[in-house]
Design a protein around this motif. Structure first.
Motif, PDB file in Angstrom:
ATOM      1  N   ASP A 138      15.368   0.961   2.202  1.00  0.00           N
ATOM      2  CA  ASP A 138      15.143  -0.264   2.953  1.00  0.00           C
ATOM      3  C   ASP A 138      13.869  -0.984   2.528  1.00  0.00           C
ATOM      4  OD1 ASP A 138      13.692   1.918   3.941  1.00  0.00           O
ATOM      5  OD2 ASP A 138      13.362   0.934   5.864  1.00  0.00           O
ATOM      6  N   LYS A 139      13.174  -0.461   1.526  1.00  0.00           N
ATOM      7  CA  LYS A 139      11.921  -1.051   1.076  1.00  0.00           C
ATOM      8  C   LYS A 139      12.098  -1.642  -0.326  1.00  0.00           C
ATOM      9  CE  LYS A 139       9.381   0.119   4.653  1.00  0.00           C
ATOM     10  NZ  LYS A 139       8.118   0.831   4.495  1.00  0.00           N
ATOM     11  N   PRO A 140      11.986  -2.977  -0.471  1.00  0.00           N
ATOM     12  CA  PRO A 140      12.176  -3.607  -1.785  1.00  0.00           C
ATOM     13  C   PRO A 140      11.253  -3.067  -2.874  1.00  0.00           C
ATOM     14  CG  PRO A 140      12.209  -5.263  -0.063  1.00  0.00           C
ATOM     15  CD  PRO A 140      11.790  -3.973   0.590  1.00  0.00           C
ATOM     16  N   LEU A 141      10.001  -2.766  -2.527  1.00  0.00           N
ATOM     17  CA  LEU A 141       9.081  -2.244  -3.539  1.00  0.00           C
ATOM     18  C   LEU A 141       9.480  -0.840  -3.978  1.00  0.00           C
ATOM     19  CD1 LEU A 141       5.613  -3.502  -2.277  1.00  0.00           C
ATOM     20  CD2 LEU A 141       6.814  -4.196  -4.352  1.00  0.00           C
ATOM     21  N   ALA A 142      10.016  -0.050  -3.064  1.00  0.00           N
ATOM     22  CA  ALA A 142      10.483   1.287  -3.424  1.00  0.00           C
ATOM     23  C   ALA A 142      11.683   1.199  -4.358  1.00  0.00           C
ATOM     24  CB  ALA A 142      10.844   2.071  -2.175  1.00  0.00           C
ATOM     25  N   ASP A 163      10.938   7.886  10.658  1.00  0.00           N
ATOM     26  CA  ASP A 163      10.335   8.184   9.362  1.00  0.00           C
ATOM     27  C   ASP A 163       9.551   9.493   9.346  1.00  0.00           C
ATOM     28  OD1 ASP A 163      11.282   5.692   8.543  1.00  0.00           O
ATOM     29  OD2 ASP A 163       9.440   4.679   9.173  1.00  0.00           O
ATOM     30  N   LEU A 164       9.620  10.268  10.424  1.00  0.00           N
ATOM     31  CA  LEU A 164       8.804  11.484  10.518  1.00  0.00           C
ATOM     32  C   LEU A 164       8.993  12.457   9.348  1.00  0.00           C
ATOM     33  CD1 LEU A 164       8.704  12.460  14.296  1.00  0.00           C
ATOM     34  CD2 LEU A 164       6.763  12.249  12.754  1.00  0.00           C
ATOM     35  N   PRO A 165      10.216  12.798   8.958  1.00  0.00           N
ATOM     36  CA  PRO A 165      10.364  13.771   7.868  1.00  0.00           C
ATOM     37  C   PRO A 165       9.692  13.315   6.582  1.00  0.00           C
ATOM     38  CG  PRO A 165      12.441  13.492   9.045  1.00  0.00           C
ATOM     39  CD  PRO A 165      11.531  12.421   9.536  1.00  0.00           C
ATOM     40  N   GLY A 166       9.927  12.039   6.210  1.00  0.00           N
ATOM     41  CA  GLY A 166       9.314  11.524   4.989  1.00  0.00           C
ATOM     42  C   GLY A 166       7.806  11.451   5.083  1.00  0.00           C
ATOM     43  N   ASP A 167       7.292  11.046   6.236  1.00  0.00           N
ATOM     44  CA  ASP A 167       5.836  10.964   6.422  1.00  0.00           C
ATOM     45  C   ASP A 167       5.184  12.332   6.266  1.00  0.00           C
ATOM     46  OD1 ASP A 167       5.942   8.258   6.864  1.00  0.00           O
ATOM     47  OD2 ASP A 167       5.837   8.403   9.046  1.00  0.00           O
ATOM     48  N   LEU A 168       5.773  13.329   6.909  1.00  0.00           N
ATOM     49  CA  LEU A 168       5.195  14.674   6.854  1.00  0.00           C
ATOM     50  C   LEU A 168       5.246  15.239   5.429  1.00  0.00           C
ATOM     51  CD1 LEU A 168       6.634  16.173  10.168  1.00  0.00           C
ATOM     52  CD2 LEU A 168       4.282  15.433   9.716  1.00  0.00           C
ATOM     53  N   ALA A 169       6.308  14.914   4.717  1.00  0.00           N
ATOM     54  CA  ALA A 169       6.427  15.397   3.341  1.00  0.00           C
ATOM     55  C   ALA A 169       5.350  14.810   2.442  1.00  0.00           C
ATOM     56  CB  ALA A 169       7.810  15.048   2.780  1.00  0.00           C
ATOM     57  N   LEU A 170       4.893  13.595   2.784  1.00  0.00           N
ATOM     58  CA  LEU A 170       3.884  12.922   1.963  1.00  0.00           C
ATOM     59  C   LEU A 170       2.479  13.048   2.526  1.00  0.00           C
ATOM     60  CD1 LEU A 170       5.942   9.708   1.154  1.00  0.00           C
ATOM     61  CD2 LEU A 170       5.340  11.541  -0.423  1.00  0.00           C
ATOM     62  N   GLY A 171       2.316  13.846   3.582  1.00  0.00           N
ATOM     63  CA  GLY A 171       0.990  14.079   4.127  1.00  0.00           C
ATOM     64  C   GLY A 171       0.472  13.006   5.056  1.00  0.00           C
ATOM     65  N   LEU A 178       0.822  -1.216   0.000  1.00  0.00           N
ATOM     66  CA  LEU A 178       0.000   0.000   0.000  1.00  0.00           C
ATOM     67  C   LEU A 178       0.856   1.268   0.000  1.00  0.00           C
ATOM     68  CD1 LEU A 178      -2.686  -1.174   2.576  1.00  0.00           C
ATOM     69  CD2 LEU A 178      -3.122  -0.620   0.169  1.00  0.00           C
ATOM     70  N   ASP A 179       2.044   1.199   0.616  1.00  0.00           N
ATOM     71  CA  ASP A 179       2.907   2.386   0.735  1.00  0.00           C
ATOM     72  C   ASP A 179       3.965   2.468  -0.363  1.00  0.00           C
ATOM     73  OD1 ASP A 179       1.537   3.106   2.958  1.00  0.00           O
ATOM     74  OD2 ASP A 179       3.111   2.635   4.395  1.00  0.00           O
ATOM     75  N   ARG A 180       3.884   1.604  -1.353  1.00  0.00           N
ATOM     76  CA  ARG A 180       4.985   1.493  -2.312  1.00  0.00           C
ATOM     77  C   ARG A 180       5.258   2.804  -3.048  1.00  0.00           C
ATOM     78  NH1 ARG A 180       0.452  -0.646  -4.356  1.00  0.00           N
ATOM     79  NH2 ARG A 180      -0.074  -0.433  -6.575  1.00  0.00           N
ATOM     80  N   ARG A 181       4.211   3.544  -3.417  1.00  0.00           N
ATOM     81  CA  ARG A 181       4.430   4.800  -4.143  1.00  0.00           C
ATOM     82  C   ARG A 181       5.002   5.875  -3.209  1.00  0.00           C
ATOM     83  NH1 ARG A 181      -0.344   2.695  -6.254  1.00  0.00           N
ATOM     84  NH2 ARG A 181      -0.237   2.229  -8.497  1.00  0.00           N
ATOM     85  N   ARG A 182       4.500   5.931  -1.975  1.00  0.00           N
ATOM     86  CA  ARG A 182       5.044   6.892  -1.010  1.00  0.00           C
ATOM     87  C   ARG A 182       6.509   6.583  -0.724  1.00  0.00           C
ATOM     88  NH1 ARG A 182       0.197   6.666   3.496  1.00  0.00           N
ATOM     89  NH2 ARG A 182      -1.313   7.993   2.422  1.00  0.00           N
ATOM     90  N   ASP A 183       6.829   5.311  -0.512  1.00  0.00           N
ATOM     91  CA  ASP A 183       8.210   4.927  -0.202  1.00  0.00           C
ATOM     92  C   ASP A 183       9.141   5.240  -1.373  1.00  0.00           C
ATOM     93  OD1 ASP A 183       7.442   3.986   2.287  1.00  0.00           O
ATOM     94  OD2 ASP A 183       7.181   1.920   1.620  1.00  0.00           O
ATOM     95  N   ARG A 184       8.642   5.054  -2.588  1.00  0.00           N
ATOM     96  CA  ARG A 184       9.459   5.361  -3.763  1.00  0.00           C
ATOM     97  C   ARG A 184       9.694   6.860  -3.872  1.00  0.00           C
ATOM     98  NH1 ARG A 184       6.553   2.846  -8.341  1.00  0.00           N
ATOM     99  NH2 ARG A 184       7.004   0.973  -7.102  1.00  0.00           N
TER     100      ARG A 184
END
Length: 271
Positions: free
Chosen positions: A67-71, A174-182, A55-61
């Motif tokens: 560290d995420k294989p799908l990303a 993961d706070l900085p990345g989470d906040l950047a993606l809403g 579900l998070d693959r696009r956000r992680d990319r």
């Protein structure tokens, strides 16, 4: 295969599965019962971990999560989706093998894990699935015993506090990345300092419940556990003079480890 397993959040999956097995053994489920608990918890955690990454693959990319294989596009999204679905299907009979009541309780816990992935992760109620899922783990263990007893209240409360504390602690890196993606779950809304303080407060609260509640008396191990928590907090205060971030991380890990050990050791008092 290793790439697929990396997408299942192997660290948390292993810890929760081991905790479930240890609780089952301590509560008297026997070898067969402990194996059933471990298999069901493992299947449920794998399904939650794989679905989370899918579900998070696009956000992680978008944030370059190495560290995420799908990303990294190291594995096909369909492979992870099939793995998540297969694990979820297997979780049903494995859970019900401990009895209908126990099985249904565990399936509710797994459902809340999926609910977090699908909806609650990005909102102010993000700790709720962790509170429910971890709070129900002792019930899954005890309802599989003869007579299907519910666990003592302290075990449910402690499990819920541990789950929420783990959620707060897990979000901090993961706070900085989470906040950047809403993604604005409760820890993200509180910010880095609030998330660290929240994690520590929840885990210390769990320490107190585990140590003081069982049977109305404090076991020697519980006293030792509280002492270890106090030492961890004192050590964190000293470390904070150099780095608050590292100190908070170290204290959180230490208190969580102490809580888990003492909680499992109290397994014979779950009912």
């Amino acid at each position: 295969m290793l790439t697929v397993l990396r997408a299942a959040h192997p660290g948390p999956t292993a810890v929760v599965t081991a905790a479930g097995c240890a609780l089952a053994a301590a509560a008297g489920r026997g070898v067969a019962g402990t194996v059933l608990v471990g298999a069901a918890v493992l299947a449920g955690q794998l399904s939650i971990g794989w679905s989370n990454d899918w579900l998070d693959r696009r956000r992680d990319r978008a944030v370059g999560r190495a560290d995420k294989p799908l990303a990294e596009q190291a594995v096909a999204p369909r492979t992870i989706a099939v793995a998540a679905g297969t694990a979820l299907v297997l979780c049903v009979p494995l859970s019900l093998a401990s009895g209908v009541a126990a099985g249904l309780v565990h399936l509710v816990a797994v459902a809340f894990g999926w609910l977090y992935n699908l909806w609650l992760k990005a909102g102010p109620f993000s700790p709720l699935p962790f509170a429910v899922a971890f709070g129900l783990l002792p019930a899954f263990v005890t309802l599989g015993l003869p007579g299907e007893p519910w666990p003592a209240w302290w075990a449910t409360v402690a499990g819920a506090l541990l789950g929420m504390g783990a959620h707060f602690a897990n979000v901090v890196p993961d706070l900085p990345g989470d906040l950047a993606l809403g993604v604005r779950g409760l820890p993200q809304r509180l910010g880095p300092t609030g998330a660290r303080v929240g994690a520590a407060a929840l885990l210390v609260a769990a320490s107190l419940v585990i140590a003081l509640a069982p049977g109305g008396r404090t076991a020697p191990l519980a006293v030792a556990g509280l002492g270890a928590v106090a030492l961890a907090l004192a050590g964190g205060a000293l470390m904070a003079r150099r780095s608050v971030r590292r100190a908070a991380f170290a204290v959180t890990l230490a208190v969580a480890a102490v809580d888990l050990v003492v909680f499992v050791a109290q397994g014979s008092r779950l009912v």
